[in-house]
Design an enzyme around this catalytic site. Structure first.
Site, PDB file in Angstrom:
ATOM      1  CG  ASP A 206      -2.706   9.442   7.495  1.00 21.32           C
ATOM      2  OD1 ASP A 206      -2.674   8.347   6.911  1.00 21.32           O
ATOM      3  OD2 ASP A 206      -2.897  10.518   6.910  1.00 21.32           O
ATOM      4  CB  SER A 230      -4.615   7.945   3.344  1.00 27.10           C
ATOM      5  OG  SER A 230      -3.309   8.095   3.864  1.00 27.10           O
ATOM      6  CD  GLN A 280      -3.538   5.097   5.842  1.00 24.60           C
ATOM      7  OE1 GLN A 280      -2.365   5.145   5.488  1.00 24.60           O
ATOM      8  NE2 GLN A 280      -4.104   6.035   6.571  1.00 24.60           N
TER       9      GLN A 280
END
Length: 289
Positions: A206, A230, A280
């Site tokens: 991430d 995110s 993502q």
């Protein structure tokens, strides 16, 4: 005694069991807007893995970031044992902070079995030893600015080396494709527990994935013109790996529209074997909107 950045990461991922299927993770009291999403995803996967027999490695996870986590406040992870089948095990995890759900994750574990293989080749890139460390690049361009060092604090557990040089001006950004690649490895040994390596890489996945969305728009490490968050995170684990050995994170963004940008990544080891695939979506709003 915690000695290395890798030790600190292992400690962060080491949850306290407070009841059957319920775990508590600490959240560092950082002066940041929200808890780092990779931390929550990594801790949630630890909670899921702790409720399995350890014989089946995780092969995929799908998750949503629902609310921003509050730094310094513990996070409770509630695990539902959805399925224990002959070949697959499924767990659902809900992360709760101050009585509110901030994140949920579903993870699937698969008993290893033989099968045919193929993969697309790893792109040709310089070796990590031939690239500057991120910290050195930032100090050269930004100096010891508090904001830059604060943003680096999230990444102190990993050595990062960008394949392409960082760009700092509008002129340098002109015509740049929405792609980014970075070599990473944990700073120090993570031990030999495979679950720790999987969860550490989930944490790292991430860090830079949404770089691919931002590359054509603004410098990755300059002042931000967008508030970024995110929205979700999905991973597929193809092969065993160690997160304390160099891995290449190849990232690209097929589209950005409607204040959302989609990014996908492939993670390779130095031998060119594809280890993990990642997807993502992120939210991008102009600062002040």
């Amino acid at each position: 005694m915690v000695d290395s950045p890798a030790d600190r990461l292992v400690e962060l991922l080491d949850l306290e069991q407070i009841d059957l299927n319920i775990y508590r993770g600490r959240s560092p009291n950082e002066s940041l807007q929200r808890v780092f999403g990779g931390q929550v995803a990594g801790q949630a996967l630890v909670a899921a893995g702790r409720t399995t027999d350890g014989e089946r490695p995780v092969h995929s996870l799908h998750s949503y970031f629902l609310r921003p986590g509050i730094p310094g406040v513990p996070i409770v992870y509630q695990v539902e044992r959805v399925r224990d089948g002959r070949s697959f095990t499924t767990r659902r995890v809900v992360a709760v902070q101050q009585g509110r759900t901030i994140f949920n994750l579903t993870a699937s574990f698969h008993q290893p079995e033989p099968g045919f293989e193929h993969q697309l080749p790893m792109p040709e890139v310089p070796d990590p030893e031939d690239l500057p460390e991120l910290a050195d690049e930032l100090r050269a361009h930004l100096g010891e600015l508090p904001l830059a060092m604060e943003r680096m604090a999230r990444r102190q557990q990993f050595n990062l080396r960008y394949v392409d040089r960082l760009r700092w001006t509008d002129e340098e950004l002109r015509g740049v494709e929405p792609r980014s690649a970075v070599w990473m490895r944990a700073i120090g040994s993570l031990g030999d527990d495979p679950l720790v390596h999987v969860c550490a890489l989930t944490y790292a996945s991430d860090m830079t994935l949404l770089d691919a969305v931002r590359v054509p728009v603004e410098p990755l490490w300059g002042p931000r013109g967008f508030d970024m968050a995110s929205l979700d995170h999905a991973m597929w684990f193809h092969r065993p790996f160690r997160a304390d050995e160099w891995f290449l994170y190849q990232q690209e963004s097929p589209i950005a529209t409607g204040a959302r940008g989609l990014a996908r990544g492939q993670i390779y080891n130095r031998q060119g074997r594809l280890l993990v695939s990642v997807m993502q979506e992120g939210l991008f709003r102009k600062v002040g909107d």
